[in-house]
Design a protein around this motif. Structure first.
Motif, PDB file in Angstrom:
ATOM      1  N   LEU A  82       1.792  -7.078 -12.687  1.00  0.00           N
ATOM      2  CA  LEU A  82       1.526  -7.889 -11.426  1.00  0.00           C
ATOM      3  C   LEU A  82       2.694  -7.858 -10.204  1.00  0.00           C
ATOM      4  O   LEU A  82       2.179  -7.576  -9.151  1.00  0.00           O
ATOM      5  CB  LEU A  82       1.315  -9.171 -11.933  1.00  0.00           C
ATOM      6  CG  LEU A  82       1.307 -10.512 -10.523  1.00  0.00           C
ATOM      7  CD1 LEU A  82       0.060 -10.008  -9.830  1.00  0.00           C
ATOM      8  CD2 LEU A  82       1.298 -11.652 -11.207  1.00  0.00           C
ATOM      9  N   PRO A  83       3.742  -7.837 -10.609  1.00  0.00           N
ATOM     10  CA  PRO A  83       4.851  -7.338  -9.497  1.00  0.00           C
ATOM     11  C   PRO A  83       4.583  -6.191  -8.804  1.00  0.00           C
ATOM     12  O   PRO A  83       4.787  -5.906  -7.549  1.00  0.00           O
ATOM     13  CB  PRO A  83       6.092  -7.457 -10.182  1.00  0.00           C
ATOM     14  CG  PRO A  83       6.004  -7.841 -11.512  1.00  0.00           C
ATOM     15  CD  PRO A  83       4.385  -8.075 -11.691  1.00  0.00           C
ATOM     16  N   TRP A  84       4.253  -5.106  -9.729  1.00  0.00           N
ATOM     17  CA  TRP A  84       3.821  -3.694  -8.915  1.00  0.00           C
ATOM     18  C   TRP A  84       2.824  -3.862  -8.009  1.00  0.00           C
ATOM     19  O   TRP A  84       2.948  -3.397  -6.817  1.00  0.00           O
ATOM     20  CB  TRP A  84       3.562  -2.746 -10.133  1.00  0.00           C
ATOM     21  CG  TRP A  84       4.540  -2.349 -10.834  1.00  0.00           C
ATOM     22  CD1 TRP A  84       5.885  -2.513 -10.614  1.00  0.00           C
ATOM     23  CD2 TRP A  84       4.248  -1.558 -12.183  1.00  0.00           C
ATOM     24  NE1 TRP A  84       6.745  -1.921 -11.715  1.00  0.00           N
ATOM     25  CE2 TRP A  84       5.762  -1.314 -12.529  1.00  0.00           C
ATOM     26  CE3 TRP A  84       3.424  -1.012 -12.885  1.00  0.00           C
ATOM     27  CZ2 TRP A  84       6.064  -0.704 -13.714  1.00  0.00           C
ATOM     28  CZ3 TRP A  84       3.721  -0.236 -13.979  1.00  0.00           C
ATOM     29  CH2 TRP A  84       4.873  -0.005 -14.427  1.00  0.00           C
ATOM     30  N   LEU A  85       1.772  -4.743  -8.469  1.00  0.00           N
ATOM     31  CA  LEU A  85       0.618  -4.845  -7.287  1.00  0.00           C
ATOM     32  C   LEU A  85       1.105  -5.474  -6.013  1.00  0.00           C
ATOM     33  O   LEU A  85       0.655  -5.467  -5.050  1.00  0.00           O
ATOM     34  CB  LEU A  85      -0.621  -5.429  -7.985  1.00  0.00           C
ATOM     35  CG  LEU A  85      -0.896  -4.652  -9.263  1.00  0.00           C
ATOM     36  CD1 LEU A  85      -2.259  -5.268  -9.967  1.00  0.00           C
ATOM     37  CD2 LEU A  85      -1.723  -3.141  -8.606  1.00  0.00           C
ATOM     38  N   GLU A  86       1.745  -6.405  -6.480  1.00  0.00           N
ATOM     39  CA  GLU A  86       2.342  -7.618  -5.270  1.00  0.00           C
ATOM     40  C   GLU A  86       3.182  -6.551  -4.582  1.00  0.00           C
ATOM     41  O   GLU A  86       2.901  -6.558  -2.794  1.00  0.00           O
ATOM     42  CB  GLU A  86       3.445  -8.544  -5.766  1.00  0.00           C
ATOM     43  CG  GLU A  86       2.446  -9.621  -6.494  1.00  0.00           C
ATOM     44  CD  GLU A  86       3.412 -10.773  -6.974  1.00  0.00           C
ATOM     45  OE1 GLU A  86       2.813 -11.794  -7.428  1.00  0.00           O
ATOM     46  OE2 GLU A  86       4.586 -10.732  -7.079  1.00  0.00           O
ATOM     47  N   ARG A  87       3.910  -5.734  -4.738  1.00  0.00           N
ATOM     48  CA  ARG A  87       4.746  -4.847  -3.860  1.00  0.00           C
ATOM     49  C   ARG A  87       3.793  -3.753  -3.232  1.00  0.00           C
ATOM     50  O   ARG A  87       4.040  -3.750  -1.822  1.00  0.00           O
ATOM     51  CB  ARG A  87       5.746  -4.100  -4.846  1.00  0.00           C
ATOM     52  CG  ARG A  87       6.715  -2.931  -3.747  1.00  0.00           C
ATOM     53  CD  ARG A  87       7.412  -2.436  -4.763  1.00  0.00           C
ATOM     54  NE  ARG A  87       8.521  -3.253  -5.555  1.00  0.00           N
ATOM     55  CZ  ARG A  87       9.613  -2.865  -6.195  1.00  0.00           C
ATOM     56  NH1 ARG A  87       9.661  -1.625  -6.665  1.00  0.00           N
ATOM     57  NH2 ARG A  87      10.380  -3.855  -6.676  1.00  0.00           N
ATOM     58  N   LEU A  88       2.722  -3.245  -3.947  1.00  0.00           N
ATOM     59  CA  LEU A  88       1.864  -2.267  -3.509  1.00  0.00           C
ATOM     60  C   LEU A  88       1.083  -3.089  -2.087  1.00  0.00           C
ATOM     61  O   LEU A  88       0.751  -2.537  -1.098  1.00  0.00           O
ATOM     62  CB  LEU A  88       0.773  -2.121  -4.310  1.00  0.00           C
ATOM     63  CG  LEU A  88      -0.417  -0.908  -3.782  1.00  0.00           C
ATOM     64  CD1 LEU A  88       0.349   0.112  -3.475  1.00  0.00           C
ATOM     65  CD2 LEU A  88      -1.347  -0.846  -5.069  1.00  0.00           C
ATOM     66  N   VAL A  89       0.579  -4.557  -2.445  1.00  0.00           N
ATOM     67  CA  VAL A  89      -0.305  -4.927  -1.469  1.00  0.00           C
ATOM     68  C   VAL A  89       0.659  -5.550  -0.327  1.00  0.00           C
ATOM     69  O   VAL A  89       0.231  -5.370   0.821  1.00  0.00           O
ATOM     70  CB  VAL A  89      -1.011  -6.155  -2.027  1.00  0.00           C
ATOM     71  CG1 VAL A  89      -1.692  -7.177  -1.016  1.00  0.00           C
ATOM     72  CG2 VAL A  89      -1.995  -5.949  -2.919  1.00  0.00           C
ATOM     73  N   SER A  90       2.018  -5.951  -0.499  1.00  0.00           N
ATOM     74  CA  SER A  90       2.816  -6.353   0.404  1.00  0.00           C
ATOM     75  C   SER A  90       3.334  -5.009   1.420  1.00  0.00           C
ATOM     76  O   SER A  90       3.271  -5.365   2.617  1.00  0.00           O
ATOM     77  CB  SER A  90       4.097  -6.844  -0.214  1.00  0.00           C
ATOM     78  OG  SER A  90       5.215  -7.141   0.789  1.00  0.00           O
ATOM     79  N   GLY A  91       3.301  -3.781   0.852  1.00  0.00           N
ATOM     80  CA  GLY A  91       3.641  -2.977   1.716  1.00  0.00           C
ATOM     81  C   GLY A  91       2.471  -2.447   2.462  1.00  0.00           C
ATOM     82  O   GLY A  91       2.560  -1.808   3.662  1.00  0.00           O
ATOM     83  N   ALA A  92       1.252  -2.418   2.026  1.00  0.00           N
ATOM     84  CA  ALA A  92       0.064  -2.075   2.775  1.00  0.00           C
ATOM     85  C   ALA A  92      -0.286  -3.025   3.901  1.00  0.00           C
ATOM     86  O   ALA A  92      -0.924  -2.783   4.884  1.00  0.00           O
ATOM     87  CB  ALA A  92      -1.185  -1.821   1.844  1.00  0.00           C
ATOM     88  N   THR A  93      -0.111  -4.264   3.706  1.00  0.00           N
ATOM     89  CA  THR A  93      -0.427  -5.556   4.393  1.00  0.00           C
ATOM     90  C   THR A  93       0.538  -6.274   5.280  1.00  0.00           C
ATOM     91  O   THR A  93       0.136  -6.860   6.348  1.00  0.00           O
ATOM     92  CB  THR A  93      -1.336  -6.347   3.688  1.00  0.00           C
ATOM     93  OG1 THR A  93      -0.357  -7.093   2.862  1.00  0.00           O
ATOM     94  CG2 THR A  93      -2.506  -5.907   3.114  1.00  0.00           C
ATOM     95  N   GLY A  94       1.742  -6.057   4.708  1.00  0.00           N
ATOM     96  CA  GLY A  94       2.911  -6.761   5.428  1.00  0.00           C
ATOM     97  C   GLY A  94       2.955  -8.154   5.046  1.00  0.00           C
ATOM     98  O   GLY A  94       3.789  -9.243   5.443  1.00  0.00           O
ATOM     99  N   LEU A  95       2.201  -8.747   3.922  1.00  0.00           N
ATOM    100  CA  LEU A  95       2.348 -10.235   3.466  1.00  0.00           C
ATOM    101  C   LEU A  95       3.588 -10.197   2.858  1.00  0.00           C
ATOM    102  O   LEU A  95       4.127  -9.402   2.034  1.00  0.00           O
ATOM    103  CB  LEU A  95       1.038 -10.315   2.434  1.00  0.00           C
ATOM    104  CG  LEU A  95      -0.419 -10.244   2.959  1.00  0.00           C
ATOM    105  CD1 LEU A  95      -1.362 -10.354   2.203  1.00  0.00           C
ATOM    106  CD2 LEU A  95      -0.562 -11.548   3.976  1.00  0.00           C
ATOM    107  N   GLY A  96       3.960 -11.333   2.678  1.00  0.00           N
ATOM    108  CA  GLY A  96       4.789 -11.684   1.630  1.00  0.00           C
ATOM    109  C   GLY A  96       4.587 -11.716   0.119  1.00  0.00           C
ATOM    110  O   GLY A  96       3.476 -11.461   0.095  1.00  0.00           O
ATOM    111  N   TYR A  97       5.428 -11.340  -0.706  1.00  0.00           N
ATOM    112  CA  TYR A  97       5.336 -10.994  -2.014  1.00  0.00           C
ATOM    113  C   TYR A  97       4.511 -12.164  -2.980  1.00  0.00           C
ATOM    114  O   TYR A  97       3.528 -11.850  -3.415  1.00  0.00           O
ATOM    115  CB  TYR A  97       6.302 -10.987  -2.982  1.00  0.00           C
ATOM    116  CG  TYR A  97       7.087  -9.409  -2.468  1.00  0.00           C
ATOM    117  CD1 TYR A  97       6.462  -8.430  -2.593  1.00  0.00           C
ATOM    118  CD2 TYR A  97       8.422  -9.510  -1.988  1.00  0.00           C
ATOM    119  CE1 TYR A  97       7.050  -7.016  -2.075  1.00  0.00           C
ATOM    120  CE2 TYR A  97       9.008  -8.461  -1.624  1.00  0.00           C
ATOM    121  CZ  TYR A  97       8.417  -7.040  -1.689  1.00  0.00           C
ATOM    122  OH  TYR A  97       8.995  -6.149  -1.367  1.00  0.00           O
TER     123      TYR A  97
END
Length: 381
Positions: A82-97
């Motif tokens: 889950l934290p790996w995916l959070e980092r991936l999505v955050s990097g791609a979208t600019g969202l907070g973790y």
């Protein structure tokens, strides 16, 4: 089960019902928050375990908190997918973790609903051919979405992600897609410790297939891949802590987690019975909930669910009820045990549609209200 049954058009009613129930829960939570001055977004994305996952996504592993009694809460207790995916999505979208975790859970929840629909349909065709497989699948998803603690499916927690991986791993097992089953089980093992239940289901299915003479490299590959995720993380934690294979167990001990077969849980419920009318009522409800879970599992056995599902569900239930800590977490720890809901789904599929829909609507409203009350109170630790 024909492959075309996996098409989104066939699964669309189940996905629509799931989305509707979750949107209702979100609407009630936001309305409740507006009335009491709380932030629904914060409750969903930045409390309890969500904060631990977000910190791992931001900083990696190594953070720990030492409690006044000397217990050490280390973030190594939380598995990394889950934290790996959070980092991936955050990097791609600019969202907070935390917000990225909500996005992951939203997508994973739909994937879990689709997987539950597929598994329920496959089991229906094999075990209950007289029933409408599509309706059974839709009702299985509906009941899962409307569980009292269903709000956890919408949080930046790992339950939705784990259930998605587990459901599709079980479906791959039922279809005989062994490498896919192994890879999905490995993913589940990188998500939560209860990934062991998915591994066991794959191994049991592989052993049965092997015994029936279906010996192939695909079966062996699936069985070999299944434990890879959990094993890799446990070995890495052991190296990180310098305590070898016992490292992860030491981390869990710091959190007060262990397995005693339910003795501590039973003492906790018994103590509630002696504390006065309010706690006693809660203790009785707790005991009733445990009996209900065990009764549902017995129904699953009587209805002859496939062995991999019975093994998976049995281990999820045993680990949830037999753990020696975090008694308030028991309901959400049971969320991945979705095959327990198949008897109810089969019964609802046989009801008149209007009557069944009315029951679902009432259950969804109660679930939404309870979720809002829960998150604005003690919440899921």
């Amino acid at each position: 089960m024909p492959v075309e049954d996996l098409g989104w058009r066939r699964a669309a009613p189940a996905l629509a019902v799931y989305a509707a129930v979750r949107l209702l829960g979100a609407a009630v939570l936001y309305g409740w928050g507006a009335a009491v001055g709380s932030s629904a977004h914060t409750l969903l994305s930045a409390r309890w375990d969500s904060l631990w996952y977000a910190r791992i996504a931001a900083e990696g592993y190594g953070y720990e908190v030492v409690l006044p009694n000397g217990d050490v809460h280390a973030n190594l207790a939380f598995f990394p997918l889950l934290p790996w995916l959070e980092r991936l999505v955050s990097g791609a979208t600019g969202l907070g973790y935390g917000s990225a975790g909500l996005a992951v859970s939203a997508v994973a929840g739909l994937a879990a609903a689709w997987g539950i629909f597929a598994v329920a349909g496959a089991v229906c065709r094999e075990r209950w051919p007289e029933a409408d497989a599509r309706r059974v699948g839709v009702w299985a998803v509906a009941v899962w979405a409307a569980l009292p603690v269903g709000v956890v499916q919408s949080m930046a927690y790992s339950e939705a992600l784990f259930t998605a991986l587990a459901a599709w791993a079980l479906y791959a097992v039922l279809r005989g897609w062994w490498p896919a089953a192994g890879l999905l089980a490995a993913g589940a093992g990188l998500t939560r410790p209860v990934g062991a239940a998915v591994v066991a289901a794959v191994w049991v299915a592989a052993a049965l297939a092997w015994r029936r003479g279906g010996r192939s490299w695909r079966i062996a590959a699936g069985a070999a891949l299944a434990p890879a995720g959990a094993a890799a993380y446990v070995v890495w934690v052991g190296a990180f802590t310098g305590e070898g294979l016992l490292g992860y167990l030491r981390v869990q001990e710091g959190w007060g987690n262990g397995f005693d077969g339910g003795l501590a849980f039973a003492r906790f419920a018994a103590a509630m019975l002696a504390e006065g009318p309010g706690p006693a009522a809660a203790g009785l409800a707790l005991g009733g909930g445990v009996l209900l879970v065990l009764w549902l599992y017995a129904l699953c056995v009587r209805q002859r669910q496939p062995a991999p599902l019975l093994v998976y569900t049995g281990i999820v239930v045993a680990l949830a009820l037999g753990a020696s800590g975090y008694f308030g977490s028991k309901p959400r720890l049971l969320l991945p045990a979705f095959p327990l809901l198949f008897p109810a789904a089969l019964a609802l599929a046989r009801w008149r549609p209007g009557r069944a829909a009315a029951l679902l609507g009432a259950a969804a409203l109660v679930s939404a209200a309870y979720g809002a009350f829960w998150l604005n109170g003690s919440g899921p630790p």
